[in-house]
Design a protein around this motif. Structure first.
Motif, PDB file in Angstrom:
ATOM      1  N   ARG A 231       0.836  -1.206   0.000  1.00 46.70           N
ATOM      2  CA  ARG A 231       0.000   0.000   0.000  1.00 46.70           C
ATOM      3  C   ARG A 231       0.863   1.244   0.000  1.00 46.70           C
ATOM      4  NH1 ARG A 231      -3.085  -3.254   3.483  1.00 46.70           N
ATOM      5  NH2 ARG A 231      -1.900  -2.432   5.223  1.00 46.70           N
TER       6      ARG A 231
ATOM      7  N   ASN B 287       4.337  10.775   1.860  1.00 45.73           N
ATOM      8  CA  ASN B 287       5.304  11.258   2.838  1.00 45.73           C
ATOM      9  C   ASN B 287       4.638  11.711   4.111  1.00 45.73           C
ATOM     10  OD1 ASN B 287       8.051  11.184   2.189  1.00 45.73           O
ATOM     11  ND2 ASN B 287       7.667  12.544   0.468  1.00 45.73           N
ATOM     12  N   ALA B 288       3.556  12.470   3.958  1.00 46.88           N
ATOM     13  CA  ALA B 288       2.877  13.016   5.126  1.00 46.88           C
ATOM     14  C   ALA B 288       2.258  11.912   5.977  1.00 46.88           C
ATOM     15  CB  ALA B 288       1.817  14.011   4.696  1.00 46.88           C
ATOM     16  N   MET B 289       1.976  10.760   5.345  1.00 46.81           N
ATOM     17  CA  MET B 289       1.426   9.640   6.104  1.00 46.81           C
ATOM     18  C   MET B 289       2.546   8.786   6.708  1.00 46.81           C
ATOM     19  SD  MET B 289      -1.683  10.123   6.069  1.00 46.81           S
ATOM     20  CE  MET B 289      -1.532  11.865   5.730  1.00 46.81           C
ATOM     21  N   GLY B 290       3.756   9.286   6.690  1.00 45.46           N
ATOM     22  CA  GLY B 290       4.859   8.571   7.321  1.00 45.46           C
ATOM     23  C   GLY B 290       5.509   7.532   6.439  1.00 45.46           C
TER      24      GLY B 290
ATOM     25  N   ALA C  85       6.127  12.756  10.430  1.00 47.64           N
ATOM     26  CA  ALA C  85       4.845  12.066  10.555  1.00 47.64           C
ATOM     27  C   ALA C  85       4.917  11.009  11.648  1.00 47.64           C
ATOM     28  CB  ALA C  85       4.462  11.438   9.218  1.00 47.64           C
TER      29      ALA C  85
ATOM     30  N   SER D  15       0.358  15.023  11.697  1.00 47.55           N
ATOM     31  CA  SER D  15      -0.247  14.606  10.442  1.00 47.55           C
ATOM     32  C   SER D  15      -0.949  15.797   9.812  1.00 47.55           C
ATOM     33  CB  SER D  15      -1.230  13.462  10.675  1.00 47.55           C
ATOM     34  OG  SER D  15      -1.597  12.904   9.448  1.00 47.55           O
ATOM     35  N   ARG D  16      -1.307  15.657   8.540  1.00 48.65           N
ATOM     36  CA  ARG D  16      -1.884  16.826   7.880  1.00 48.65           C
ATOM     37  C   ARG D  16      -2.855  16.435   6.771  1.00 48.65           C
ATOM     38  NH1 ARG D  16       2.225  19.887   3.865  1.00 48.65           N
ATOM     39  NH2 ARG D  16       0.290  20.987   3.421  1.00 48.65           N
TER      40      ARG D  16
ATOM     41  N   PHE E 139      -4.407  18.332   2.915  1.00 48.27           N
ATOM     42  CA  PHE E 139      -3.866  19.250   1.918  1.00 48.27           C
ATOM     43  C   PHE E 139      -4.938  20.191   1.378  1.00 48.27           C
ATOM     44  CE2 PHE E 139      -1.140  15.630   2.106  1.00 48.27           C
ATOM     45  CZ  PHE E 139       0.141  16.155   2.013  1.00 48.27           C
TER      46      PHE E 139
ATOM     47  N   MET F  18      -5.861   2.907   5.305  1.00 42.70           N
ATOM     48  CA  MET F  18      -4.900   1.916   5.802  1.00 42.70           C
ATOM     49  C   MET F  18      -3.455   2.428   5.646  1.00 42.70           C
ATOM     50  SD  MET F  18      -6.710  -1.565   4.432  1.00 42.70           S
ATOM     51  CE  MET F  18      -5.901  -2.906   5.293  1.00 42.70           C
ATOM     52  N   VAL F  19      -3.214   3.187   4.570  1.00 45.22           N
ATOM     53  CA  VAL F  19      -1.873   3.766   4.413  1.00 45.22           C
ATOM     54  C   VAL F  19      -1.552   4.644   5.624  1.00 45.22           C
ATOM     55  CG1 VAL F  19      -0.429   5.323   3.049  1.00 45.22           C
ATOM     56  CG2 VAL F  19      -1.919   3.699   1.908  1.00 45.22           C
TER      57      VAL F  19
ATOM     58  N   ARG G   3      -7.789   9.625   6.867  1.00 45.15           N
ATOM     59  CA  ARG G   3      -6.456   9.090   6.614  1.00 45.15           C
ATOM     60  C   ARG G   3      -5.441   9.727   7.568  1.00 45.15           C
ATOM     61  NH1 ARG G   3      -4.090  10.399   0.855  1.00 45.15           N
ATOM     62  NH2 ARG G   3      -3.732  12.388   1.909  1.00 45.15           N
ATOM     63  N   ALA G   4      -5.575  11.050   7.772  1.00 46.10           N
ATOM     64  CA  ALA G   4      -4.648  11.729   8.670  1.00 46.10           C
ATOM     65  C   ALA G   4      -4.837  11.228  10.101  1.00 46.10           C
ATOM     66  CB  ALA G   4      -4.873  13.236   8.607  1.00 46.10           C
TER      67      ALA G   4
ATOM     68  N   THR H 283      -3.037   7.991  11.442  1.00 46.26           N
ATOM     69  CA  THR H 283      -1.662   7.977  11.929  1.00 46.26           C
ATOM     70  C   THR H 283      -1.583   8.236  13.430  1.00 46.26           C
ATOM     71  OG1 THR H 283      -1.309  10.324  11.591  1.00 46.26           O
ATOM     72  CG2 THR H 283      -0.860   8.912   9.708  1.00 46.26           C
TER      73      THR H 283
END
Lengths: 322, 296, 254, 387
Positions: A183, A196-199, C77, C82-83, C85, C101-102, C165-166, C169
């Motif tokens: 993924r 990137n922002a999701m680590g 992150a 987290s962010r 956009f 999930m990411v 999604r943010a 994390t």
């Protein structure tokens, strides 16, 4: 791995088992052996291109590293083929890693040029370091693979070996795609910024999949060396790199199955075109052009589209009924 | 090797480098308008050379008549290729387009094989073959012709892009396609034009190099490859950078072959290219912004 | 109260252009803080600096009392920032569920080999990822479209998906870049409720927003930027009455 | 009545047709199948083209004259594209699907090396048209493999002998980076040491190169007395042109890979005076009438040039010799792979275009250095070097 993948895998394995029963002629089996070798490379490339969104026009170099490492170790250093196979993987992985670090920072056509340049450099080295590689004449007498008491010499034994490996690699790759790492890879293709922002450490994962695809190519190279028992640089030139990329794109980059479909088609096409004699080059180019003009998403895209149309039609039919 | 020897090598590098540069300019024009790397660019070069050879050799026409006919014929082929293979596509991915150009290059090559056979052909030099001596180094008059044509092509292109309406529209397309179409530029026409123009430039390159390099149906690939290297090194989409980079690659190759080892001359040129890319990921004269915008 | 984020004398130049000039502010843990300002004031640049997309020309960014400038985006992150956009950045080629999930990436460990070999450890982790992602989707109300492709969602839902999604994390600090842009007032209201709910769970929020109604409703504190400089900071009431702010927004009267 | 008649007519017609069918079947003997694989397309197509033309011409001639002992000759031609993978597939097809008695080709050394293990295992005679010596050596591992082109080493020896006869001892070599050029480079280095010749410069060029002046500058700076340009690709014709440009006057020797008049034409004026070893095919006109090869050479040249309207090349000659060797064996021993092999291995005095072949269990090439003549280019024609 989803149910769809399991079914496809089952169909593939079934087909592969049944094929030798119907196609007794070793010539056809021999063609399938080469398609298997190509498949190893294209599965890796489709991970790299379709999932991680990175192009490589230099995969012939990794194919060559595998082939030459196996060839040289078995003929000059007294290695048995199996340890040579794994040494080749290790060496190719190291080369891919070192090349990948600076190269994968590039994007788009610059990346294409860099990988192409790397492939050409390897090709030139194969030609120029005569003492080591035999130069343009190449070298032969590469021993065949011995697995226990079985010598891999007949077409059917090669067929079994290479396609077992393809299936393993395929399962490995399908598992990978539907995992945390997979993924992350696909997210790079979607939006590198967001990934990137999701680590997601995008550069690490790009290099990982680059190395993985290089390893697949190395496996194919080692097998090629032991099957043909003779290697020379002309098998590892830019045309080869372009051929495998073309296979992936023609089949469709959206899934590894596309890579397999493309490999089958472009692997079989020259054999089918034998009847065209000299005109085969024209027909080949023409078929390629037609496929790309009419199914820009690749053949897998076409299949999906047909399915979509079917579903739409059945939905319409249902709507009419109710 | 003395100073005149080095000079000789540099002349050699400039001759071949100017061809790389010209091929690279062809790459740039199509790239600017479409984002495509046209892998059939080398075949335009080959077609230019081969058609010229036929006109001069078989049809026995004088050079100055054959030249425009050959260029026009290849231009037509380029335009037809765009109309038949690129134009009909709706929103294709860049990679798809690239594979289409690869397929086209196979077709062109195959067609040339049937049209001219598999032999190698030579074209008479444009003027005498007597070498000219400059500071102890010698160059062929053909080299002067080549450099002259490069200068003319570059000047014409500069004029075309700076001073004509169509040229300006092409530059607008290169800068921003959607904005260009908003202000009334017919983007599809511009794409057609870019293919035609690239084909014409490729044909010129093929014609002027044929007398010293010989020509056969397989020649396009290697010239295309070198041209692509020059285009990338110069920064994609930058024709001036392309010409400079072409000279650079040609000179590096010649110096390496003459002073170090001919076995590795192509490798050294590529290593220089890769080193530049690793330090400046968008080539010598390319902008980073542009390389970010145009990806697959 | 302890400050979770501290920005000190931050400067960012792009060539000759000064995008951020000597900006300092703090964000307290558990706060909702907003950055506002006219277009081109340097708001998104500050986000990019905090999340490591760009690196500052000068100045310091501290998160939980350790310096984070110079770190790569993925490292930041992993530390808990987290962010979302301004122009939605979804993974179009993946399903809604997979997108979320990411987001679990920095909180999970399976590597390439163990993933591809389907080791038992990975399998249980994969189940945990699935559960966590579904929870976040549930939270923003997208659980019913979990199997759709992200690209096929309507725009408002795409914003929500980015939020989910943010959240996946498990951020301690959540940066929202114009979350209400492109939403109608009904959707914006729902979003405000969601943001407040997120804060209740203990997540600190820093947002850039043009929708003043939303900002004034939910923010505890506001920083106002103009031409890259901080011109005011305080509670919504304080800021609304600040003459410099009024000038910046309305233009200095004669 | 009429109905009965019609029935009988049908029966009689059927019977007639059947008898006609069986009679033609029994009268005509089964065709002999022979495979041919050449690089008909791809980067070595200028090699494969004359080879393919030649074998097609031979088949027409043989079948027009009633075939081999009454059996038609059926030639199955495959294209290698100069690519080893494709060659392997093609040879597998010829052996497994077409069941050929023998194979003629491939054109290139690399592709030949790639298929040797296959024919050795399948026990099918292969007569290669490629040059490298390793194709037939070590001969104990090349039981089923023969080749018709002359040996590289013999060409090297002839060139060195000529150089020594002119009192020169220092040479520069420039070779193409293909299998042919590389094999030549190795032989040149090997025999230079043995024959007391010093190689003072060793340069290479790629098949796609367009300018060799840098390499030649390096050579010019040495004290080389002669230059040997060893290559089979068209780019070799650029070397004399560049030498002329640089004002280099040392004699230029080429290899037998220069044996195509097109190369001399491409070199133009600069090609005048090039010396190279080649089979007698290229200089058949200047051969004395009583030379044993004269008849064969003259016939091949005439037939080929009339049929294809292009000058004959030694490459086509290699295919000519290879296929006639197979036909010769088929005439003598019939359709049996092992017997064909044995017959070729023991064939003596076979007159071909490349020379007079004397095969033996120790020598699967059968030619000596006498198969070469030293030729030169005069007024854009190949002639015997006279002295």
């Amino acid at each position: 791995m989803g149910a769809k993948n399991r079914i496809s895998l089952g169909v593939l394995v079934g087909g592969l088992v049944l094929l030798p029963l119907f196609m007794r002629n070793p010539y056809y089996i021999g063609v399938m052996v080469f398609i298997g070798l190509y498949s190893l490379i294209t599965i890796g490339l489709s991970l790299l291109m379709g999932y991680a969104g990175q192009i490589s026009l230099g995969h012939a170099a990794f194919f060559a590293t595998g082939a030459y490492t196996s060839g040289i170790l078995t003929t000059k250093a007294g290695f048995a083929p199996v340890p040579a196979f794994f040494t080749a993987i290790l060496l190719t992985a190291c080369v891919a890693f070192l090349i990948g670090i600076p190269t994968l920072r590039l994007k788009g056509h610059y990346l294409a040029m860099a990988t192409l340049g790397f492939g050409q450099i390897v090709y030139i080295i194969l030609n120029a370091s005569v003492e080591f590689t035999g130069g343009p004449s190449g070298f032969g007498e590469i021993p065949r693979i011995q697995l226990g008491s079985i010598l891999i010499e007949s077409q059917i034994s090669r067929y079994c070996l290479v396609w077992s490996l393809v299936i393993l690699v395929l399962i490995f790759s399908l598992n990978l795609i539907n995992s945390r790492v997979g993924r992350a890879l696909r997210s790079i293709h979607g939006s590198e910024l967001a990934a990137n922002a999701m680590g997601v450490n995008t550069s690490k994962h790009k290099i990982q999949v680059f190395v993985l695809s290089a390893i697949y190519a190395s496996m194919a190279g080692s097998l090629y060396a032991h099957f043909v028992t003779f290697i020379s640089p002309s098998s590892f030139d830019l045309k080869f790199s372009i051929l495998v990329v073309t296979m992936v794109v023609v089949g469709g980059m959206s899934s590894v199955w596309g890579a397999l479909v493309g490999t089958f088609l472009l692997g079989l096409l020259p054999e089918l075109l034998r009847n065209f004699r000299d005109y085969d080059i024209l027909v080949y180019g023409f078929v390629l052009l037609l496929i790309m003009v009419f199914t820009p998403e690749g053949l897998i895209g076409l299949i999906d589209r047909l399915k979509g149309a079917q579903e739409k039609r059945s939905l319409k039919a249902q709507a009419k009924l109710s | 090797m003395g100073g005149s020897g080095i000079l000789q090598l540099i002349f050699s590098g400039i001759t071949i480098g100017s061809i790389y540069g010209l091929v690279a300019v062809g790459f740039d024009i199509i790239y600017n308008c479409t984002g495509i790397i046209n892998f059939a660019q080398g075949e335009f070069v080959m077609l230019g050379g081969m058609i010229m050879i036929s006109l001069v050799g078989a049809a026995d026409l004088p050079m100055w008549i054959s030249f425009p006919i050959a260029v026009f014929a290849v231009t037509l082929i380029g335009a037809l290729f765009e109309r038949l293979c690129i134009h009909p596509l709706k929103k294709p991915s860049i990679l798809t387009l690239i594979i289409i150009t690869i397929a086209a290059s196979i077709l062109f090559k195959g067609g040339a094989m049937f049209a001219w056979g598999k032999q190698t052909f030579s074209l008479p030099h444009f003027s005498s073959e007597r070498p000219i001596s400059i500071f102890g180094a010698t160059i062929l008059p053909q080299t002067v012709w080549i450099l002259g044509f490069i200068a003319v092509v570059v000047l014409l292109l500069a004029f075309f892009f700076k001073a004509t309406m169509v040229g300006k529209a092409m530059r607008a397309c290169a800068a921003n396609r959607s904005a260009a179409s908003l202000v009334g530029v017919n983007v599809k026409e511009i794409v057609l034009l870019s293919f035609a123009l690239s084909a014409a430039i490729g044909a010129v390159a093929g014609i002027i190099i044929a007398p010293i390099a010989l020509m056969d149906y397989e020649r396009g690939m290697i010239l295309g490859l070198k041209g692509f290297s020059a285009a990338v090194l110069g920064g994609l989409g930058n024709p001036v950078g392309a010409v400079v980079a072409g000279f650079l690659i040609g000179i590096v190759e010649a110096l390496c072959a003459g002073l170090l080892s001919s076995h590795y001359k192509d490798a050294v040129a590529l290593i220089v290219l890769l080193a530049v890319l690793f330090i400046r990921p968008s080539g010598l004269f390319g902008s980073l912004e542009a390389s970010r915008l145009k990806k697959f | 109260m302890e400050s979770i984020l501290e920005v000190r004398n931050l400067v960012k130049r792009f060539g000759g252009l000064v995008a951020v000039s000597d900006v300092s502010f703090r964000v307290q843990r558990g706060q909702i803080k907003a950055i506002i300002g006219p277009n081109g004031a340097g708001k998104t640049t500050i986000f990019n600096l905090i999340t490591g997309v760009d690196s500052p020309t000068a100045g310091e960014i501290r998160f939980k009392n350790s310096e984070i400038n110079g770190l790569k985006p993925h490292e930041i992150a992993a530390k808990g920032i987290s962010r979302t956009f301004q122009n939605v950045q979804l993974f179009d080629n993946m399903t809604v569920l997979e997108n979320v999930m990411v987001g679990r990436h920095p909180r999970t460990v399976s590597g390439l080999l163990s993933s591809a070999l389907r080791l038992p450890r990975t399998k249980s982790e994969e189940r945990a990822i699935h559960t966590a992602a579904m929870e976040r989707l549930n939270f923003v109300g997208l659980d019913s479209s979990s199997q759709d492709l992200a690209v096929n969602l309507p725009f408002g839902q795409q914003r929500l998906l980015e939020l989910a999604r943010a959240l996946a994390t498990d951020p301690e600090l959540l940066l929202l870049d114009e979350p209400a842009a492109g939403l109608n007032s009904f959707e914006a209201g729902l979003l405000a409720d969601l943001i407040l709910k997120i804060r209740e769970h203990g997540t600190t929020i820093l947002l850039v927003e043009h929708d003043m109604e939303l900002v004034m409703d939910i923010s505890d504190e506001i920083v106002v930027l103009n031409y890259g400089k901080k011109i005011a900071e305080g509670t919504p009431v304080e800021v609304q009455n600040d003459q410099q702010v009024i000038n910046a927004y309305l233009g200095e009267g004669p | 009545m009429s109905g009965l008649n019609r029935k009988w007519t049908v029966v009689i017609c059927l019977l007639a047709a059947f008898s006609l069918l069986t009679s033609t079947c029994t009268k005509k003997k089964e065709a002999y199948k022979v495979g041919a694989i050449f690089a008909i397309t791809g980067p070595a197509s200028w090699l494969g083209e004359p080879e393919r033309n030649t074998v097609q011409m031979i088949v027409e001639q043989v079948n027009a004259e009633g075939g081999i002992n009454g059996h038609l000759l059926e030639l199955i031609i495959e294209d290698t594209v100069g690519d080893e993978t494709k060659t392997v597939n093609a040879v597998n097809k010829l052996i497994e699907k077409d069941n050929v008695l023998a194979i003629v080709g491939p054109s290139r050394s690399g592709t030949t090396m790639a298929v040797i293990p296959i024919v050795e295992k399948a026990k099918v005679p292969l007569i290669s048209c490629a040059a490298a010596e390793t194709i037939v050596e070590p001969v104990e591992q090349r039981h089923w493999v023969f080749k018709t082109p002359q040996k590289d080493s013999d060409a090297v020896i002839r060139i060195f002998e000529h150089i020594k006869s002119k009192g020169m001892s220092k040479v520069a070599i420039i070779t193409g980076t293909t299998g042919f050029g590389d094999a030549g480079r190795k032989q040149l280095k090997k025999y230079a040491a043995e024959m007391g010749i010093a190689i003072v410069a060793d340069e290479t060029y790629g098949p796609g190169d367009t300018d060799m002046t840098p390499q030649l500058m390096k050579i010019k700076a040495t004290d080389a007395q002669a230059l040997i340009n060893w290559s089979i690709v068209p780019a070799q014709a650029i070397v004399p042109k560049n030498m002329r440009q640089l004002g280099m006057t040392i004699p230029l020797y080429q290899s037998h890979g220069f044996g195509n008049i097109k190369y001399a034409e491409a070199a133009g004026e600069a090609g005048e005076g090039i010396i190279f070893p080649a089979g007698r095919l290229l200089a058949v006109d200047s051969l004395p009438d009583d030379h044993p090869q004269k008849a064969v050479l003259a016939r091949y040249k005439k037939d080929y040039e009339e049929k294809f309207k292009e000058p004959v090349s030694t490459f086509g000659g290699h295919a000519y010799d290879a296929l006639w060797l197979v036909i010769d064996a088929l005439k003598a021993v019939g359709p049996d792979r092992a017997k064909i092999r044995d017959h070729i291995e023991n064939r003596k005095g076979f007159i071909g275009t490349g020379g007079i072949f004397n095969f033996s269990p120790e020598d699967h090439n059968g030619l000596t250095k006498d198969a070469f003549e030293m030729l030169t280019v005069k007024s854009c024609k190949f002639t015997l070097l006279s002295e």
